[in-house]
Scaffold this active site. Structure first.
Site, PDB file in Angstrom:
ATOM      1  N   CYS A   2       0.837  -1.195   0.000  1.00  0.00           N
ATOM      2  CA  CYS A   2       0.000   0.000   0.000  1.00  0.00           C
ATOM      3  C   CYS A   2       0.879   1.256   0.000  1.00  0.00           C
ATOM      4  O   CYS A   2       2.058   1.202   0.319  1.00  0.00           O
ATOM      5  CB  CYS A   2      -0.884   0.025   1.232  1.00  0.00           C
ATOM      6  N   ARG A  27       2.189   1.272  -5.938  1.00  0.00           N
ATOM      7  CA  ARG A  27       2.401   0.421  -4.767  1.00  0.00           C
ATOM      8  C   ARG A  27       1.203  -0.479  -4.467  1.00  0.00           C
ATOM      9  O   ARG A  27       1.287  -1.416  -3.680  1.00  0.00           O
ATOM     10  CB  ARG A  27       2.687   1.280  -3.531  1.00  0.00           C
ATOM     11  N   TRP A  75      -3.280  -2.304  -1.602  1.00  0.00           N
ATOM     12  CA  TRP A  75      -3.082  -3.625  -2.194  1.00  0.00           C
ATOM     13  C   TRP A  75      -3.590  -4.589  -1.131  1.00  0.00           C
ATOM     14  O   TRP A  75      -2.976  -4.764  -0.082  1.00  0.00           O
ATOM     15  CB  TRP A  75      -1.603  -3.854  -2.474  1.00  0.00           C
ATOM     16  N   ASN A 101       0.143   0.914   6.075  1.00  0.00           N
ATOM     17  CA  ASN A 101       0.803   0.025   5.110  1.00  0.00           C
ATOM     18  C   ASN A 101       1.538  -1.031   5.922  1.00  0.00           C
ATOM     19  O   ASN A 101       2.353  -0.692   6.774  1.00  0.00           O
ATOM     20  CB  ASN A 101       1.799   0.821   4.258  1.00  0.00           C
ATOM     21  N   GLY A 102       1.233  -2.297   5.659  1.00  0.00           N
ATOM     22  CA  GLY A 102       1.890  -3.379   6.396  1.00  0.00           C
ATOM     23  C   GLY A 102       0.866  -4.405   6.828  1.00  0.00           C
ATOM     24  O   GLY A 102      -0.237  -4.465   6.284  1.00  0.00           O
ATOM     25  N   GLU A 481      13.863 -14.259 -16.577  1.00  0.00           N
ATOM     26  CA  GLU A 481      13.381 -12.886 -16.486  1.00  0.00           C
ATOM     27  C   GLU A 481      12.435 -12.555 -17.649  1.00  0.00           C
ATOM     28  O   GLU A 481      11.425 -11.873 -17.471  1.00  0.00           O
ATOM     29  CB  GLU A 481      14.581 -11.923 -16.436  1.00  0.00           C
ATOM     30  N   LYS A 485       8.601 -11.266 -17.188  1.00  0.00           N
ATOM     31  CA  LYS A 485       8.099 -10.019 -17.794  1.00  0.00           C
ATOM     32  C   LYS A 485       6.820 -10.317 -18.573  1.00  0.00           C
ATOM     33  O   LYS A 485       5.832  -9.598 -18.468  1.00  0.00           O
ATOM     34  CB  LYS A 485       9.125  -9.412 -18.762  1.00  0.00           C
ATOM     35  N   GLU A 488       3.790 -11.232 -16.146  1.00  0.00           N
ATOM     36  CA  GLU A 488       3.254 -10.225 -15.228  1.00  0.00           C
ATOM     37  C   GLU A 488       2.522  -9.093 -15.939  1.00  0.00           C
ATOM     38  O   GLU A 488       1.606  -8.514 -15.361  1.00  0.00           O
ATOM     39  CB  GLU A 488       4.315  -9.698 -14.258  1.00  0.00           C
ATOM     40  N   HIS A 504      13.116 -33.823 -20.678  1.00  0.00           N
ATOM     41  CA  HIS A 504      12.865 -34.598 -19.457  1.00  0.00           C
ATOM     42  C   HIS A 504      11.414 -34.463 -18.998  1.00  0.00           C
ATOM     43  O   HIS A 504      11.123 -34.675 -17.818  1.00  0.00           O
ATOM     44  CB  HIS A 504      13.852 -34.200 -18.361  1.00  0.00           C
ATOM     45  N   LYS A 603       4.228  -2.767  -6.654  1.00  0.00           N
ATOM     46  CA  LYS A 603       5.644  -2.548  -6.948  1.00  0.00           C
ATOM     47  C   LYS A 603       6.544  -3.023  -5.809  1.00  0.00           C
ATOM     48  O   LYS A 603       7.558  -3.644  -6.021  1.00  0.00           O
ATOM     49  CB  LYS A 603       5.863  -1.063  -7.207  1.00  0.00           C
TER      50      LYS A 603
HETATM   51  O1  M6R Z   1      12.087  -4.100  -4.946  1.00  0.00           O
HETATM   52  P1  M6R Z   1      12.659  -5.456  -5.196  1.00  0.00           P
HETATM   53  O2  M6R Z   1      13.699  -5.459  -6.255  1.00  0.00           O
HETATM   54  O3  M6R Z   1      13.166  -6.124  -3.939  1.00  0.00           O
HETATM   55  O4  M6R Z   1      11.451  -6.317  -5.732  1.00  0.00           O
HETATM   56  C1  M6R Z   1      11.581  -7.695  -5.971  1.00  0.00           C
HETATM   57  C2  M6R Z   1      10.430  -8.205  -6.797  1.00  0.00           C
HETATM   58  O5  M6R Z   1       9.219  -8.009  -6.139  1.00  0.00           O
HETATM   59  C3  M6R Z   1      10.364  -7.521  -8.172  1.00  0.00           C
HETATM   60  O6  M6R Z   1      11.547  -7.668  -8.892  1.00  0.00           O
HETATM   61  C4  M6R Z   1       9.199  -8.109  -8.996  1.00  0.00           C
HETATM   62  O7  M6R Z   1       9.455  -9.429  -9.336  1.00  0.00           O
HETATM   63  C5  M6R Z   1       8.962  -7.259 -10.241  1.00  0.00           C
HETATM   64  N1  M6R Z   1       7.580  -6.914 -10.343  1.00  0.00           N
HETATM   65  C6  M6R Z   1       9.270  -7.947 -11.504  1.00  0.00           C
HETATM   66  O8  M6R Z   1       9.094  -7.103 -12.594  1.00  0.00           O
END
Ligand code: M6R
Length: 608
Positions: A2, A27, A75, A101-102, A481, A485, A488, A504, A603
């Site tokens: 949040c 966030r 969130w 937030n938390g 990665e 991408k 997500e 396998h 984020k």
């Molecule tokens: O802020 P951070 O780099 O610690 O975040 C880690 C992951 O949450 C972050 O890389 C997440 O996987 C991204 N949304 C990927 O694009």
């Protein structure tokens, strides 16, 4: 997770809060709300959905007159994203409102206790216990009440509190969730991160865990949770407003992809002086590095994949065993870590809860922690023994791009530096690799220049149900990665596979027109990957290969080819990820997805 924001001054608070919330929306964005103090009490508006809806419903804040207030973008953790579960929450007597937030871990027992005492709950959130506790413990002294309530809470919380008896004041409390105070002239602020503050001020105070602040238009007092005043340093933020805005791009993600040559250059440049790599902390010298017999790389999500990609350079150049472990796993494992272990932690935000917990676990075993982190003054940075900042600037899109590439280039620099100072590399190879690192921003730009070709390539994937990403060694790390991408932001199922593992089991899924993206950028292994491409083709799969012009054989096996610029084999991961970012971007765009704010994500993942 949040985002929270607070304002006290002379302006229309709700308008300032909504501006701040728009900047914090990355966030969390499933519901939002603001509360302001007005003559007759606390006026509050909450909606499920985006900040834009809250702006509409409040006429951009005009409908909520008042100069002191708090806001929240959510969130959801406890309770669905409904109007009722949105923050702020108000006490039964209407005196207090709270944003949080938390996660309050002991909320269930507190809730039972408060219900037993007759308090009425309106939401399913953990947060609501806080506002009823404030009412229960209130003696007329806000500071004492906040102290008392904080002592009852377990978990992580950044809180913003307003109270009608203190009509010019906002209170901000921090425990294991980020919180920053912004210092203005005749007005002051707090927010979960700097992006919400930069339009108003660059002078900030970072609260530490266990601290809270009383903020009025003219004064900021910070206390510890025993109630003692804490003297705080005022820091100057270097990010400007433009850096946190879209600047003409349709999406933050595209802007951030395009910024990568600059971000990588800004990360490398100050660390190369007169042909030598200088890492920021002189204690990271030969004596220290020679004492390290194992490196553990830990992080979450893309940051973890940057670690997987960088691992090859470290092992190959430094001749030290490297283990990569997800932070969410490491924190509950019994890692083989001791004082001879260097733990490299990667995090863009520096606030990821699992990453922070993993650091604490490793510290308890006497390991040294090197943090590669983007946000200055973040929790990860504070916990680390050594810090290497990625100079990527603010990253707003939920899907990381420049965060990833700047982390990876720092791992390359670290590997080459360590090999040099511990004399595990000859001078000629060192010079050749350093030259290659210096050219990486240019190579990334050349990858970006393939943008139109990639955009037309992406047309093919619009209706895909599933995509495989395959590769070996550094290509396999890029596949991880690339697949993340794609899933997500486009919501297409994507799976990364070590190319040699297909046979396998997973090859059973390859059928007519199954899209497969084959990464063949690592010259040492591309011959082997091409054999796997042939296996895929024999089963009807459609293959897009990413490779370099040097790979003359590829055109005979792949359906489509994206040629990336050549670089040293060890560093290809940094260049080949760029077309994968763009491919995910254009696929998501073709599917009309909300690219900067993908569903269910946030984020900065500050809860476990
Ligand atoms: O802020 P951070 O780099 O610690 O975040 C880690 C992951 O949450 C972050 O890389 C997440 O996987 C991204 N949304 C990927 O694009």
């Amino acid at each position: 997770m949040c985002g929270i924001v607070g304002y006290t001054g002379m302006q229309q608070a709700a308008t300032v809060l909504l501006e701040g919330l728009k900047r914090l929306e990355y966030r969390g964005y499933d519901s939002a709300g603001v509360a302001v103090i007005k003559d007759s009490g606390i006026d509050m508006r909450k909606v499920s959905g985006r900040i834009s809806k809250l702006c509409e419903e409040t006429n951009n804040g005009e409908a909520l007159p008042g100069c002191v207030g708090i806001g929240h973008t959510r969130w959801a953790t406890h309770g669905a994203p409904t109007d009722m579960n949105a923050h702020p929450h108000k006490s039964n007597d209407g005196r207090f409102a709270v944003v949080h937030n938390g996660i309050i871990e002991n909320y269930q027992s507190l809730r039972d206790e408060l219900i037993g005492k007759g308090y009425l709950f309106e939401s399913e959130t953990d947060t609501e216990v806080i506002v009823h506790l404030l009412e229960m413990y209130y003696t007329g002294d806000l500071k004492k009440t906040v102290l008392r309530v904080s002592s009852r809470l377990q978990g992580s919380y950044a809180l913003g509190v307003i109270c009608t008896d203190y009509p010019h004041e906002i209170v901000a409390v921090r425990e294991a969730s980020p919180l920053i105070i912004g210092i203005g002239v005749g007005e002051n602020f707090f927010a979960s991160d700097i992006t919400a503050l930069v339009p108003y001020t660059r002078n900030v105070i970072y609260l530490e865990d266990g601290e809270f602040a009383r903020i009025t238009p003219d004064e900021i007092q910070v206390f510890d949770l025993l109630g003692k005043i804490v003297k705080k340093e005022v820091r100057r933020v270097t990010w400007d407003v433009q850096a946190a805005e879209r600047g003409g791009y349709e999406h933050f993600m595209l802007k951030e992809i395009m910024e990568q040559p600059h971000a990588v250059e800004a990360t490398i440049h100050p660390r190369i002086q007169n042909g030598e790599i200088k890492l920021d902390d002189e204690r990271m010298d030969a004596g220290f590095l020679n004492n390290i017999n194992r490196i553990v790389i830990t992080a979450c999500g893309s940051a973890f994949y940057a670690g997987c990609a960088g691992r090859y350079a470290i092992e190959s150049l430094c001749k030290v065993p490297v283990i990569t472990e997800l932070a969410s796993e490491l924190r509950y494992s019994e890692p083989m870590i001791d004082e001879h272990t260097l733990v490299i932690v990667l995090s863009q935000s520096g606030e990821t809860a699992d990453t922070i917990a993993a650091i604490k676990e490793c510290k308890s075993k006497n390991a040294s922690i090197l943090a590669i982190v983007n946000v200055v003054g973040s929790t990860v940075a504070k916990l680390a023994d050594f810090i290497l900042y990625t100079w990527a600037g603010p990253e707003i899109a939920v899907a990381t791009t420049k965060g990833y590439t700047t982390q990876l280039v720092l791992l390359y620099l670290f590997a080459l530096y360590t090999a040099r100072v511990t004399q595990r590399i000859d001078d000629k190879t060192y010079r050749k690799l350093l030259r290659a690192i210096k050219t990486l921003p240019r190579r990334i730009q050349e990858s970006i220049d393939m943008n139109p070709t990639i955009a037309s390539c992406a047309e093919k994937y619009k209706d895909a149900r599933s995509i495989f990403f395959i590769g070996r060694n550094t290509d396999q790390a890029a596949a991880l990665e690339g697949a993340l991408k794609m899933k997500e932001i486009s919501y297409i199922h994507a799976e990364a596979y070590a190319a040699g593992e297909l046979k396998h089991g997973t090859i059973a899924l390859i059928e007519e027109h199954q899209p497969v993206i084959a990464l063949c950028c690592n010259e040492k292994v591309w011959g082997k990957t091409m054999n796997n491409i042939i296996e895929v083709k024999s089963r009807g799969g459609d293959v897009l290969a990413v490779t370099t012009k040097k790979n003359g054989m590829i055109s005979s096996v792949a359906d489509d080819i994206l040629y990336i610029p050549e670089t040293e084999t060890l560093f290809t991961g940094l260049v080949e990820i760029v077309p994968l970012q763009l491919l995910a971007y254009y696929t998501a765009k073709n599917r009309n997805c909300d690219i900067d704010k993908p569903k269910n994500l946030a984020k900065s993942v500050t809860v476990e």
